[in-house]
Design a protein around this motif. Sequence first.
Motif, short mmCIF file in Angstrom:
data_model
loop_
_atom_site.label_atom_id
_atom_site.label_comp_id
_atom_site.label_asym_id
_atom_site.label_seq_id
_atom_site.Cartn_x
_atom_site.Cartn_y
_atom_site.Cartn_z
N ILE A 264 -2.46 19.07 -4.85
CA ILE A 264 -1.34 18.48 -4.13
C ILE A 264 -1.29 17.01 -4.52
O ILE A 264 -2.31 16.32 -4.43
CB ILE A 264 -1.52 18.64 -2.61
N PRO A 265 -0.14 16.53 -4.98
CA PRO A 265 -0.07 15.14 -5.43
C PRO A 265 -0.62 14.16 -4.41
O PRO A 265 -0.28 14.23 -3.23
CB PRO A 265 1.43 14.91 -5.66
N ALA A 266 -1.49 13.27 -4.86
CA ALA A 266 -2.03 12.17 -4.06
C ALA A 266 -2.83 12.61 -2.84
O ALA A 266 -3.06 11.83 -1.94
CB ALA A 266 -0.91 11.22 -3.63
N ALA A 267 -3.24 13.87 -2.78
CA ALA A 267 -4.06 14.31 -1.66
C ALA A 267 -5.26 15.08 -2.20
O ALA A 267 -5.09 16.04 -2.93
CB ALA A 267 -3.28 15.21 -0.71
N SER A 268 -6.44 14.66 -1.85
CA SER A 268 -7.62 15.37 -2.33
C SER A 268 -8.83 14.98 -1.53
O SER A 268 -9.03 13.81 -1.22
CB SER A 268 -7.85 15.04 -3.81
N LEU B 70 0.84 -1.20 0.00
CA LEU B 70 0.00 0.00 0.00
C LEU B 70 0.87 1.25 0.00
O LEU B 70 0.58 2.22 -0.69
CB LEU B 70 -0.92 0.00 1.23
N LEU B 71 1.94 1.22 0.77
CA LEU B 71 2.84 2.36 0.84
C LEU B 71 3.46 2.61 -0.54
O LEU B 71 3.54 3.74 -1.00
CB LEU B 71 3.93 2.09 1.88
N LEU B 72 3.88 1.52 -1.20
CA LEU B 72 4.50 1.66 -2.53
C LEU B 72 3.51 2.24 -3.52
O LEU B 72 3.85 3.07 -4.35
CB LEU B 72 5.01 0.30 -3.02
N ILE B 73 2.24 1.79 -3.44
CA ILE B 73 1.22 2.32 -4.34
C ILE B 73 1.03 3.81 -4.10
O ILE B 73 0.94 4.60 -5.03
CB ILE B 73 -0.12 1.56 -4.14
N ALA B 74 0.99 4.21 -2.82
CA ALA B 74 0.81 5.63 -2.48
C ALA B 74 2.00 6.45 -2.98
O ALA B 74 1.82 7.53 -3.54
CB ALA B 74 0.65 5.79 -0.97
N VAL B 75 3.20 5.92 -2.78
CA VAL B 75 4.40 6.64 -3.22
C VAL B 75 4.41 6.76 -4.75
O VAL B 75 4.72 7.82 -5.30
CB VAL B 75 5.68 5.91 -2.73
N ALA B 76 4.00 5.68 -5.44
CA ALA B 76 3.97 5.70 -6.90
C ALA B 76 2.95 6.73 -7.39
O ALA B 76 3.21 7.47 -8.34
CB ALA B 76 3.64 4.32 -7.44
#
Length: 118
Positions: free
Chosen positions: A66-70, A25-31
Amino acid sequence: MGQDGDDAQGGGLERRGRRARRVRLLLIAVAAFAREAIGLRALGWGLGGRVIVRCGQGHLFATIWIPAASVKSLRFGMRRFQRCPVGRHWTIVTPVRVSELSDDDRRAAAANRDIALP
Ligand SMILES: [Zn+2]
């Protein structure tokens, strides 16, 4: 007892499984973050913040990106589905390349800010 031994082993496997899931999950979020951060940079917006986007009907407005935040839109990479404050409709918006904006575009878009939430 044999039963206890099996349980202990099972618990160990499950712990490893949970850890692997967390890492995935962390890798997916980072990607996801990296893909958007790279996309924003390519368009000239640095790491995001207030960027000017164009809606499906061509309206320009400023929004917080903001990347990955919404919290106020559905995201699909560099596209988001959100409300356009200019036409007052729901639409797909994409960030506009900074170099494509004229001073008038910037002024007009800055006057059309939406709510200050990512
Ligand atoms: Zn619009």
